[in-house]
Design an enzyme around this catalytic site. Structure first.
Site, PDB file in Angstrom:
ATOM      1  N   ASP A 166       0.845  -1.200   0.000  1.00 27.04           N
ATOM      2  CA  ASP A 166       0.000   0.000   0.000  1.00 27.04           C
ATOM      3  C   ASP A 166       0.875   1.242   0.000  1.00 27.04           C
ATOM      4  O   ASP A 166       2.060   1.181   0.348  1.00 27.04           O
ATOM      5  CB  ASP A 166      -0.968   0.019   1.190  1.00 27.04           C
ATOM      6  N   GLU A 186      -0.009  -0.956   5.945  1.00 26.05           N
ATOM      7  CA  GLU A 186       1.067  -0.395   6.776  1.00 26.05           C
ATOM      8  C   GLU A 186       0.899   1.111   6.927  1.00 26.05           C
ATOM      9  O   GLU A 186       1.091   1.659   8.013  1.00 26.05           O
ATOM     10  CB  GLU A 186       2.431  -0.709   6.142  1.00 26.05           C
ATOM     11  N   GLU A 187       0.514   1.769   5.843  1.00 30.13           N
ATOM     12  CA  GLU A 187       0.421   3.229   5.889  1.00 30.13           C
ATOM     13  C   GLU A 187      -0.791   3.723   6.673  1.00 30.13           C
ATOM     14  O   GLU A 187      -0.958   4.927   6.856  1.00 30.13           O
ATOM     15  CB  GLU A 187       0.395   3.808   4.462  1.00 30.13           C
ATOM     16  N   HIS A 195     -22.105  34.859  15.533  1.00 28.80           N
ATOM     17  CA  HIS A 195     -21.562  36.197  15.269  1.00 28.80           C
ATOM     18  C   HIS A 195     -20.584  36.526  16.402  1.00 28.80           C
ATOM     19  O   HIS A 195     -20.968  36.489  17.581  1.00 28.80           O
ATOM     20  CB  HIS A 195     -22.711  37.201  15.220  1.00 28.80           C
TER      21      HIS A 195
HETATM   22  N1  BES Z   1       8.684   3.219   5.450  1.00 36.89           N
HETATM   23  C1  BES Z   1       8.048   3.915   6.519  1.00 36.89           C
HETATM   24  C2  BES Z   1       8.802   3.813   7.831  1.00 36.89           C
HETATM   25  C3  BES Z   1       9.990   4.694   7.800  1.00 36.89           C
HETATM   26  C4  BES Z   1       9.797   6.055   7.910  1.00 36.89           C
HETATM   27  C5  BES Z   1      11.233   4.182   7.596  1.00 36.89           C
HETATM   28  C6  BES Z   1      10.865   6.917   7.799  1.00 36.89           C
HETATM   29  C7  BES Z   1      12.306   5.034   7.463  1.00 36.89           C
HETATM   30  C8  BES Z   1      12.129   6.397   7.541  1.00 36.89           C
HETATM   31  C9  BES Z   1       6.645   3.418   6.704  1.00 36.89           C
HETATM   32  O1  BES Z   1       6.012   3.120   5.498  1.00 36.89           O
HETATM   33  C10 BES Z   1       5.828   4.513   7.351  1.00 36.89           C
HETATM   34  O2  BES Z   1       5.679   5.550   6.781  1.00 36.89           O
HETATM   35  N2  BES Z   1       5.283   4.253   8.525  1.00 36.89           N
HETATM   36  C11 BES Z   1       4.344   5.116   9.150  1.00 36.89           C
HETATM   37  C12 BES Z   1       3.614   4.277  10.147  1.00 36.89           C
HETATM   38  C13 BES Z   1       2.342   4.879  10.663  1.00 36.89           C
HETATM   39  C14 BES Z   1       1.336   5.176   9.575  1.00 36.89           C
HETATM   40  C15 BES Z   1       1.738   3.951  11.683  1.00 36.89           C
HETATM   41  C16 BES Z   1       5.023   6.298   9.825  1.00 36.89           C
HETATM   42  O3  BES Z   1       6.154   6.188  10.320  1.00 36.89           O
HETATM   43  O4  BES Z   1       4.414   7.380   9.848  1.00 36.89           O
HETATM   44 ZN    ZN Z   2       5.425   5.064   4.623  1.00 36.84          ZN
END
Ligand code: BES
Ligand code: ZN
Length: 479
Positions: A112, A177-178, A237
């Site tokens: 995703d 995951e996102e 207002h």
């Molecule tokens: N690939 C990232 C994690 C990551 C972020 C690795 C920065 C290295 C550097 C992952 O896809 C991500 O963005 N995770 C989210 C998780 C959240 C939505 C629970 C994040 O870190 O915001």
């Molecule tokens: Zn990410």
């Protein structure tokens, strides 16, 4: 607009040894070189599918993306199944023909992607991948389709050239995951036996600098909240009612202002109780990395850096928790002026957590704190949206030894150990449920605009990553 990368200015310190030897096995190297162009074409097809997990209008695309990936995994020579969950499907690939006694490796990634908006800030459309100057631009290129797909191609390489793999492989790819991986822990629990493994390998992170392979020592956890403040039943207002009815926007501002003290420490009572301070050695290791505040500042475009007093920038990002406003909404925000007292206000607030903070404990502390500081005259609710535990890498043991050798073979340099400020919620769950060590070796680069317009991945790292993970499978099989 493209972000300048901090890496352009970095000098690799002399204590980072250059290794000239042990490159990848010639039969695999030849196959990769022959097929590099095809692999990139296939990645283009993967990237064209807008598998935006946060948006229900993309549910069909997300499902189609899972099917596409399962087909690619089968084409590589593994079996593959698409499992429905309460949310987006999980793709599960398997190959279990390794010699007796060989370890089982679980490769995890996510198919995703984040929403692509704002579209007008992209130099080329987010779901029409293009290569410019060795950079593959597309939403999901580095996070995480490119990094997931290089594992699929490495597995295919072995099965095509050697008709076998040195390790048994489970490939687990999720579509949530996102959006916090809400259904994955349940899937892992329910399939614990089948997912039993000796090591978990993940490529969903970045190298510290170009040409400098990196192994992650930590990830932060997350506790994400929405704060809603409701006052009068409709906007009023501001002349007729202002000063006599509590203003929800002002109430929200007052609540948010209590989250930190003047030194940038989080002022929620009990917030730091479970935080493990990093020892002197770990802090010294961070300071030895090639990093300059001014280059980091320039990359962000901010007028100056700021954060918790008493810590360096990398310490703030890697070793300290945060509490940040991610979004704010209230009142009149259109052109010109409108004299109005808004009926409600809303903020999205998230805390990045470090070992051993528990998202559920932080939720309780946040709710109690907001209830205590909420002004009278408005109704305030805090809703927990999602969370994930922080993680610290074991860093020692055969898996990490193998990773160091494999990365050195593919990049010609010993890897560095680096922390990470982002989160991958399921990592802690893997360690807890499967009891296997987790390795994060990513092939992104700083400044690749993950989650932002003009996301890209270096084509070179897509190709070198493929070689590095092949070398890792070989190393693990030889142990
Ligand atoms: N690939 C990232 C994690 C990551 C972020 C690795 C920065 C290295 C550097 C992952 O896809 C991500 O963005 N995770 C989210 C998780 C959240 C939505 C629970 C994040 O870190 O915001
Ligand atoms: Zn990410």
């Amino acid at each position: 607009m493209e972000c300048a990368t901090r890496v352009t200015y970095i000098h690799i310190p002399s204590n980072v040894a250059l290794i000239m030897s042990n490159s990848l096995a010639p039969d695999l190297e030849r196959w990769f070189t022959e097929h590099d162009a095809r692999h990139l074409d296939e990645l283009f097809a993967f990237l064209r599918i807008p598998s935006v997990s946060a948006r229900s209008e993309h549910n069909d695309d997300t499902r189609r993306c899972a099917d596409w990936l399962a087909d690619a995994v089968r084409a590589a020579g593994l079996t593959a199944e698409v499992h429905a969950t309460k949310g987006h499907p999980v793709v599960l690939g398997e190959w279990r023909g390794a010699p007796a006694g060989a370890p089982t490796v679980l490769v995890y990634g996510h198919y995703d992607v984040q929403p692509a908006e704002p579209l007008d800030l992209w130099s080329s459309p987010p779901f029409e991948p293009t290569v410019r100057d060795g950079r593959l631009y597309a939403r999901g290129s580095v996070d995480d389709k490119g990094q997931l797909y290089l594992h699929v191609k490495a597995l295919e390489g072995f099965l095509a050239v050697r008709k076998s793999l040195p390790v048994n492989v489970i490939l687990l790819a999720e579509g949530e995951e996102e959006v916090g991986s809400e259904n994955l822990a349940e899937f892992v629990e329910a399939n614990r036996e089948r997912l039993t493994c000796d090591a978990v390998v993940i490529s969903d992170s970045s190298m510290f600098a170009p040409g400098l392979p990196s192994i992650l020592s930590s990830l932060r956890g997350l506790a994400y909240f929405q704060v809603d403040v409701v006052g009068p039943t409709s906007d009023l207002h501001s002349g007729s009612y202002g000063g006599s009815v509590v203003n929800p926007a002002m109430a929200l501002a007052r609540i948010l202002a209590t989250l930190h003290d003047a030194d940038g420490h989080i002022a929620i009572p009990g917030f730091y109780d479970a935080v493990q301070d990093w020892d002197t050695q770990a802090r010294a290791d961070i300071r030895a990395l090639p990093f300059e505040d001014e280059h980091f500042r320039a990359e962000t475009g901010a007028p100056s850096l700021g954060g918790e007093k008493g810590y360096t920038t990398l310490e703030r990002i890697w070793s300290r928790p945060t509490c940040e406003v991610n979004g704010l909404l209230s009142g009149y925000t259109g052109e010109g002026a409108k004299t109005v007292l808004p009926s409600k206000a809303m903020a999205k607030v998230s805390c990045r957590l470090v070992p051993d903070q528990e998202p559920a404990a932080i939720e309780a502390l946040m709710k109690a704190h907001v209830a205590r500081v909420a002004p009278a005259g408005v109704t305030v609710t805090v809703t927990h949206l999602h969370g994930g535990r922080p993680w610290r890498a074991p860093l020692a043991g055969p898996l990490y030894d193998a990773a160091r050798r494999a990365l050195a073979a593919a990049f010609g340099r010993e890897p560095v150990i680096v922390g990470e400020g982002g989160s991958i919620p399921v990592v802690g769950d893997f360690q807890r449920i499967l009891g296997a060590p987790v390795l994060l070796m990513g092939f992104g680069l700083p400044g690749e605009n993950a989650h932002a317009p003009d996301e890209w991945m270096a084509v070179e790292n897509f190709q070198k990553g493929m070689r590095a993970v092949s070398a890792l499978y070989e190393e693990l099989g030889a142990q």
